[in-house]
Design a protein around this motif. Structure first.
Motif, PDB file in Angstrom:
ATOM      1  N   UNK A 106       0.705  -1.044  -0.158  1.00  0.00           N
ATOM      2  CA  UNK A 106      -0.040  -0.033  -0.019  1.00  0.00           C
ATOM      3  C   UNK A 106       0.904   1.304   0.016  1.00  0.00           C
ATOM      4  N   UNK A 107       0.652   2.102  -0.989  1.00  0.00           N
ATOM      5  CA  UNK A 107       1.479   3.370  -1.077  1.00  0.00           C
ATOM      6  C   UNK A 107       0.453   4.645  -0.666  1.00  0.00           C
ATOM      7  N   UNK A 108       1.235   5.382  -0.112  1.00  0.00           N
ATOM      8  CA  UNK A 108       0.715   6.953   0.041  1.00  0.00           C
ATOM      9  C   UNK A 108       1.405   7.982  -0.603  1.00  0.00           C
ATOM     10  N   UNK A 140      -2.370  16.261  -6.050  1.00  0.00           N
ATOM     11  CA  UNK A 140      -3.669  15.598  -4.801  1.00  0.00           C
ATOM     12  C   UNK A 140      -3.029  14.367  -4.074  1.00  0.00           C
ATOM     13  N   UNK A 141      -3.537  14.075  -2.893  1.00  0.00           N
ATOM     14  CA  UNK A 141      -2.970  13.259  -1.751  1.00  0.00           C
ATOM     15  C   UNK A 141      -3.896  11.926  -2.522  1.00  0.00           C
ATOM     16  N   UNK A 142      -2.882  10.804  -2.383  1.00  0.00           N
ATOM     17  CA  UNK A 142      -3.704   9.474  -2.963  1.00  0.00           C
ATOM     18  C   UNK A 142      -3.040   8.078  -2.090  1.00  0.00           C
ATOM     19  N   UNK A 143      -3.790   7.270  -2.084  1.00  0.00           N
ATOM     20  CA  UNK A 143      -3.087   5.966  -1.757  1.00  0.00           C
ATOM     21  C   UNK A 143      -3.531   4.835  -2.942  1.00  0.00           C
ATOM     22  N   UNK A 144      -2.817   3.873  -3.003  1.00  0.00           N
ATOM     23  CA  UNK A 144      -3.138   2.787  -3.916  1.00  0.00           C
ATOM     24  C   UNK A 144      -2.407   1.744  -3.604  1.00  0.00           C
ATOM     25  N   UNK A 145      -2.522   0.524  -4.393  1.00  0.00           N
ATOM     26  CA  UNK A 145      -1.958  -0.695  -4.416  1.00  0.00           C
ATOM     27  C   UNK A 145      -0.875  -0.768  -5.341  1.00  0.00           C
ATOM     28  N   UNK A 146       0.519  -1.183  -5.063  1.00  0.00           N
ATOM     29  CA  UNK A 146       1.475  -1.227  -5.893  1.00  0.00           C
ATOM     30  C   UNK A 146       2.382  -2.604  -5.788  1.00  0.00           C
TER      31      UNK A 146
END
Length: 110
Positions: free
Chosen positions: A40-42, A48-54
């Protein structure tokens, strides 16, 4: 710069990471690669601020081969401006460092 480096980037999918690893190692730009994930990345992106799976891709190379590895990753990475960083390997077993050197030495054309 250190003689040996650990180089990392991330991709959106496992398949993208595998393809990048296979091409970099296959072209002897990296001695080996490990794919870790999903993680999980922030991050900040485009204001823009985001999070996601990498999927994190970690490769070992020589300092001499780093410029070619960097160019390869930037050309073949699915993202326009991927995070790409190199960390010096300040110590390692003699056998491992020899393996990195041997594995990243271009094979002369026949």
């Amino acid at each position: 710069m250190a003689d040996y480096l650990e180089v990392s980037t991330a991709t959106e999918t496992r398949d993208q990471a595998v393809a990048l690893a296979r091409s970099a190692v296959g072209e002897r730009l990296a001695a080996g690669a490990q794919i870790i994930g999903p993680v999980t990345s922030a991050f900040w992106h485009a204001g823009a601020f985001g999070t996601g799976e990498e999927w994190k891709l970690v490769m070992t190379t020589s300092a001499e081969r780093y410029p070619a590895l960097e160019a390869h990753v930037l050309e073949h990475h699915p993202w326009e401006n991927p995070q790409l960083s190199a960390t010096p390997i300040v110590a390692g077993s003699e056998g491992c460092l020899r393996w990195i050197s041997a594995s990243t030495t271009p094979v002369p054309a026949q």
